[in-house]
Scaffold this motif. Structure first.
Motif, PDB file in Angstrom:
ATOM      1  N   ARG A  58       0.728  -1.092  -0.031  1.00  0.00           N
ATOM      2  CA  ARG A  58      -0.197   0.083   0.034  1.00  0.00           C
ATOM      3  C   ARG A  58       0.741   1.131   0.143  1.00  0.00           C
ATOM      4  O   ARG A  58       0.539   2.286  -0.557  1.00  0.00           O
ATOM      5  CB  ARG A  58      -1.070  -0.151   1.137  1.00  0.00           C
ATOM      6  CG  ARG A  58      -1.913  -1.022   0.933  1.00  0.00           C
ATOM      7  CD  ARG A  58      -2.622  -1.440   2.146  1.00  0.00           C
ATOM      8  NE  ARG A  58      -3.721  -2.341   1.970  1.00  0.00           N
ATOM      9  CZ  ARG A  58      -3.498  -3.774   1.798  1.00  0.00           C
ATOM     10  NH1 ARG A  58      -2.419  -4.366   1.881  1.00  0.00           N
ATOM     11  NH2 ARG A  58      -4.650  -4.521   1.680  1.00  0.00           N
ATOM     12  N   ARG A  59       1.932   1.222   0.600  1.00  0.00           N
ATOM     13  CA  ARG A  59       2.829   2.417   0.518  1.00  0.00           C
ATOM     14  C   ARG A  59       3.437   2.625  -0.871  1.00  0.00           C
ATOM     15  O   ARG A  59       3.321   3.893  -1.362  1.00  0.00           O
ATOM     16  CB  ARG A  59       3.991   2.251   1.752  1.00  0.00           C
ATOM     17  CG  ARG A  59       3.545   2.163   3.116  1.00  0.00           C
ATOM     18  CD  ARG A  59       4.771   1.909   3.947  1.00  0.00           C
ATOM     19  NE  ARG A  59       5.868   2.977   4.118  1.00  0.00           N
ATOM     20  CZ  ARG A  59       7.042   2.673   4.392  1.00  0.00           C
ATOM     21  NH1 ARG A  59       7.651   1.548   4.417  1.00  0.00           N
ATOM     22  NH2 ARG A  59       8.070   3.717   4.588  1.00  0.00           N
ATOM     23  N   ALA A  60       3.618   1.570  -1.531  1.00  0.00           N
ATOM     24  CA  ALA A  60       4.015   1.530  -2.931  1.00  0.00           C
ATOM     25  C   ALA A  60       3.074   2.189  -3.690  1.00  0.00           C
ATOM     26  O   ALA A  60       3.351   2.901  -4.589  1.00  0.00           O
ATOM     27  CB  ALA A  60       4.645   0.044  -3.244  1.00  0.00           C
ATOM     28  N   ALA A  61       1.794   1.600  -3.503  1.00  0.00           N
ATOM     29  CA  ALA A  61       0.694   1.983  -4.164  1.00  0.00           C
ATOM     30  C   ALA A  61       0.687   3.543  -3.996  1.00  0.00           C
ATOM     31  O   ALA A  61       0.370   4.227  -5.113  1.00  0.00           O
ATOM     32  CB  ALA A  61      -0.510   1.541  -3.931  1.00  0.00           C
ATOM     33  N   LEU A  62       0.774   4.197  -2.853  1.00  0.00           N
ATOM     34  CA  LEU A  62       0.579   5.598  -2.598  1.00  0.00           C
ATOM     35  C   LEU A  62       1.652   6.444  -3.344  1.00  0.00           C
ATOM     36  O   LEU A  62       1.471   7.482  -4.004  1.00  0.00           O
ATOM     37  CB  LEU A  62       0.604   5.898  -1.099  1.00  0.00           C
ATOM     38  CG  LEU A  62      -0.728   5.339  -0.264  1.00  0.00           C
ATOM     39  CD1 LEU A  62      -0.490   5.586   1.126  1.00  0.00           C
ATOM     40  CD2 LEU A  62      -1.640   6.164  -0.789  1.00  0.00           C
ATOM     41  N   ARG A  63       2.813   5.810  -3.566  1.00  0.00           N
ATOM     42  CA  ARG A  63       3.898   6.678  -4.331  1.00  0.00           C
ATOM     43  C   ARG A  63       3.525   6.484  -5.708  1.00  0.00           C
ATOM     44  O   ARG A  63       3.560   7.599  -6.474  1.00  0.00           O
ATOM     45  CB  ARG A  63       5.195   5.891  -3.976  1.00  0.00           C
ATOM     46  CG  ARG A  63       5.764   5.990  -2.619  1.00  0.00           C
ATOM     47  CD  ARG A  63       7.227   5.568  -2.687  1.00  0.00           C
ATOM     48  NE  ARG A  63       7.454   4.055  -2.605  1.00  0.00           N
ATOM     49  CZ  ARG A  63       7.377   3.146  -1.536  1.00  0.00           C
ATOM     50  NH1 ARG A  63       7.284   3.792  -0.314  1.00  0.00           N
ATOM     51  NH2 ARG A  63       7.648   1.993  -1.764  1.00  0.00           N
ATOM     52  N   VAL A  64       3.037   5.466  -6.095  1.00  0.00           N
ATOM     53  CA  VAL A  64       2.619   5.578  -7.756  1.00  0.00           C
ATOM     54  C   VAL A  64       1.493   6.558  -7.887  1.00  0.00           C
ATOM     55  O   VAL A  64       1.592   7.236  -8.833  1.00  0.00           O
ATOM     56  CB  VAL A  64       2.092   4.050  -7.971  1.00  0.00           C
ATOM     57  CG1 VAL A  64       1.483   4.150  -9.339  1.00  0.00           C
ATOM     58  CG2 VAL A  64       3.254   3.235  -8.041  1.00  0.00           C
ATOM     59  N   ILE A  65       0.433   6.476  -7.013  1.00  0.00           N
ATOM     60  CA  ILE A  65      -0.654   7.344  -7.172  1.00  0.00           C
ATOM     61  C   ILE A  65      -0.268   8.936  -7.109  1.00  0.00           C
ATOM     62  O   ILE A  65      -0.595   9.796  -7.747  1.00  0.00           O
ATOM     63  CB  ILE A  65      -1.593   7.325  -6.190  1.00  0.00           C
ATOM     64  CG1 ILE A  65      -2.336   5.880  -6.171  1.00  0.00           C
ATOM     65  CG2 ILE A  65      -2.724   8.195  -6.016  1.00  0.00           C
ATOM     66  CD1 ILE A  65      -3.259   5.284  -5.183  1.00  0.00           C
ATOM     67  N   SER A  66       0.775   9.184  -6.013  1.00  0.00           N
ATOM     68  CA  SER A  66       1.284  10.659  -6.104  1.00  0.00           C
ATOM     69  C   SER A  66       1.892  11.014  -7.155  1.00  0.00           C
ATOM     70  O   SER A  66       1.847  12.096  -7.688  1.00  0.00           O
ATOM     71  CB  SER A  66       2.137  10.699  -4.680  1.00  0.00           C
ATOM     72  OG  SER A  66       1.450  10.547  -3.548  1.00  0.00           O
ATOM     73  N   GLY A  67       2.779   9.994  -7.684  1.00  0.00           N
ATOM     74  CA  GLY A  67       3.243  10.306  -9.002  1.00  0.00           C
ATOM     75  C   GLY A  67       2.624  10.714 -10.150  1.00  0.00           C
ATOM     76  O   GLY A  67       2.655  11.612 -11.091  1.00  0.00           O
ATOM     77  N   GLU A  69      -0.401  11.784  -9.819  1.00  0.00           N
ATOM     78  CA  GLU A  69      -0.995  13.212  -9.657  1.00  0.00           C
ATOM     79  C   GLU A  69      -0.172  14.392 -10.033  1.00  0.00           C
ATOM     80  O   GLU A  69      -0.527  15.228 -10.382  1.00  0.00           O
ATOM     81  CB  GLU A  69      -1.446  13.283  -8.059  1.00  0.00           C
ATOM     82  CG  GLU A  69      -2.681  12.205  -7.649  1.00  0.00           C
ATOM     83  CD  GLU A  69      -2.935  12.519  -6.178  1.00  0.00           C
ATOM     84  OE1 GLU A  69      -3.943  12.369  -5.888  1.00  0.00           O
ATOM     85  OE2 GLU A  69      -2.096  12.277  -5.305  1.00  0.00           O
ATOM     86  N   ASP A  70       1.300  13.962  -9.545  1.00  0.00           N
ATOM     87  CA  ASP A  70       2.056  15.353  -9.917  1.00  0.00           C
ATOM     88  C   ASP A  70       2.262  15.557 -11.440  1.00  0.00           C
ATOM     89  O   ASP A  70       2.345  16.460 -12.008  1.00  0.00           O
ATOM     90  CB  ASP A  70       3.609  14.668  -9.349  1.00  0.00           C
ATOM     91  CG  ASP A  70       3.680  14.853  -7.780  1.00  0.00           C
ATOM     92  OD1 ASP A  70       2.847  15.499  -7.461  1.00  0.00           O
ATOM     93  OD2 ASP A  70       4.535  14.249  -7.488  1.00  0.00           O
ATOM     94  N   ARG A  71       2.256  14.317 -12.188  1.00  0.00           N
ATOM     95  CA  ARG A  71       2.238  14.392 -13.629  1.00  0.00           C
ATOM     96  C   ARG A  71       1.016  15.217 -14.190  1.00  0.00           C
ATOM     97  O   ARG A  71       1.206  15.935 -15.313  1.00  0.00           O
ATOM     98  CB  ARG A  71       2.434  13.018 -14.164  1.00  0.00           C
ATOM     99  CG  ARG A  71       3.886  12.311 -14.133  1.00  0.00           C
ATOM    100  CD  ARG A  71       4.183  11.277 -15.046  1.00  0.00           C
ATOM    101  NE  ARG A  71       3.205   9.960 -14.422  1.00  0.00           N
ATOM    102  CZ  ARG A  71       3.513   9.145 -13.605  1.00  0.00           C
ATOM    103  NH1 ARG A  71       4.800   9.286 -12.900  1.00  0.00           N
ATOM    104  NH2 ARG A  71       2.760   8.007 -13.299  1.00  0.00           N
ATOM    105  N   ARG A  84     -11.633  15.223 -13.813  1.00  0.00           N
ATOM    106  CA  ARG A  84     -12.289  14.157 -13.301  1.00  0.00           C
ATOM    107  C   ARG A  84     -11.167  13.251 -13.224  1.00  0.00           C
ATOM    108  O   ARG A  84     -11.320  12.423 -12.074  1.00  0.00           O
ATOM    109  CB  ARG A  84     -13.099  13.459 -14.775  1.00  0.00           C
ATOM    110  CG  ARG A  84     -13.740  12.292 -14.510  1.00  0.00           C
ATOM    111  CD  ARG A  84     -14.557  12.239 -13.132  1.00  0.00           C
ATOM    112  NE  ARG A  84     -15.193  11.173 -12.979  1.00  0.00           N
ATOM    113  CZ  ARG A  84     -15.678  10.711 -11.730  1.00  0.00           C
ATOM    114  NH1 ARG A  84     -15.696  11.664 -10.885  1.00  0.00           N
ATOM    115  NH2 ARG A  84     -16.199   9.645 -11.446  1.00  0.00           N
ATOM    116  N   LYS A  85     -10.067  13.204 -13.693  1.00  0.00           N
ATOM    117  CA  LYS A  85      -8.962  12.120 -13.407  1.00  0.00           C
ATOM    118  C   LYS A  85      -8.367  12.413 -12.130  1.00  0.00           C
ATOM    119  O   LYS A  85      -8.212  11.481 -11.158  1.00  0.00           O
ATOM    120  CB  LYS A  85      -7.908  12.086 -14.542  1.00  0.00           C
ATOM    121  CG  LYS A  85      -8.279  11.788 -16.027  1.00  0.00           C
ATOM    122  CD  LYS A  85      -6.823  11.771 -16.863  1.00  0.00           C
ATOM    123  CE  LYS A  85      -7.384  11.022 -17.986  1.00  0.00           C
ATOM    124  NZ  LYS A  85      -6.305  11.233 -19.149  1.00  0.00           N
ATOM    125  N   SER A  86      -8.204  13.676 -11.913  1.00  0.00           N
ATOM    126  CA  SER A  86      -7.833  14.352 -10.485  1.00  0.00           C
ATOM    127  C   SER A  86      -8.552  13.895  -9.534  1.00  0.00           C
ATOM    128  O   SER A  86      -8.198  13.305  -8.697  1.00  0.00           O
ATOM    129  CB  SER A  86      -7.573  15.518 -10.566  1.00  0.00           C
ATOM    130  OG  SER A  86      -7.015  16.199  -9.303  1.00  0.00           O
TER     131      SER A  86
END
Length: 250
Positions: A58-67, A69-71, A84-86
């Motif tokens: 789950r920590r890894a998933a959050l890093r992917v999701i944050s990345g 969101e940043d992009r 909508r994606k955001s």
């Protein structure tokens, strides 16, 4: 199944990388014993591995999701699709964050209420080492929460305080374990990361890591049984010191 079968299945599910199943088998051992006896070294390891992998995914998933969101935020073009994606990403991040909160809360509760009270029962050896192990776990899982929370989240300071207190409790219990003890070195490694990442105190992170590394290095030849695992942790300490010291000089 009896406790031996549950331990066996915990090891099977570890190899199969079925960590939710692994957790269930380990918890069956913990709950079947009630307050009768402390966990063995092997059982403690299985408990730690199960939860570390469950929360790690789950920590890894959050890093992917944050990345992602940043992009998405880097895209200057405003559109309904982007909005909508955001929104979808935020909703999913909230789901994963709630899972992390639940997992970390479960670890804190299990360790404090079911495992720590048993430490020292039945003339258990290495009582202080076991205390270090458990208090370090509490510190780690509150650190995971603090890392996840944004700076303006009111729960972040509470998580930081709880992590710091647990790490200090572990350091106090581990002061007589010896500088080459792998459990103690693992504690120092994580506590120094806490200072670097959450307290943003580079000097204290370096001081803690350097003192532990130097003390362990001075006695490496005295205890060959500890060398393999301890040497790996020492390498991680040295890698961090190299990075952090350069940053501190800058």
């Amino acid at each position: 199944m009896d406790e031996n079968q549950n331990v066996f299945m915990a090891k099977v599910t570890e190899q199969a990388e079925r960590y939710d199943d692994m957790k269930a088998y380990v918890m069956a051992v913990i709950e079947s014993e009630g307050v009768k006896r402390p966990l063995t070294s092997e059982e403690r390891h299985l408990f730690s591995v199960a939860y570390k992998n469950i929360v790690g995914v789950r920590r890894a998933a959050l890093r992917v999701i944050s990345g992602m969101e940043d992009r998405l935020n880097d895209d200057e073009e405003e559109s309904e699709a982007k909005t909508r994606k955001s929104s979808i990403l935020k909703e999913y991040r909230d789901i994963v964050e709630k899972e992390v909160v639940t997992i970390c809360g479960d670890v804190d509760r299990i360790v404090r209420e079911q495992l720590l009270p048993k430490v020292g029962a039945e003339d258990e050896k290495d009582v202080n080492q076991v205390k270090v192990f458990y208090h370090k776990m509490i510190g780690d899982y509150h650190r995971y929460l603090a890392e996840m929370y944004s700076n303006d989240n009111p729960d972040r300071p509470t998580a930081i305080d709880a992590s710091r207190a647990a790490y200090k409790e572990a350091m106090n219990a581990g002061k007589d374990l010896g500088p080459l003890n792998s459990v103690y070195l693992g504690l120092v490694l994580n506590f120094s990361v806490f200072y670097y990442e959450l307290e943003e105190d580079v000097k204290e992170a370096c001081r803690l890591a350097r003192e532990a590394f130097d003390a362990a290095y001075a006695v490496m030849d005295e205890d060959p049984n500890e060398n393999k695992e301890s040497a790996l942790i020492m390498q991680l300490l040295r890698d961090n010191l190299t990075l952090w010291s350069a940053e501190d000089r800058d």
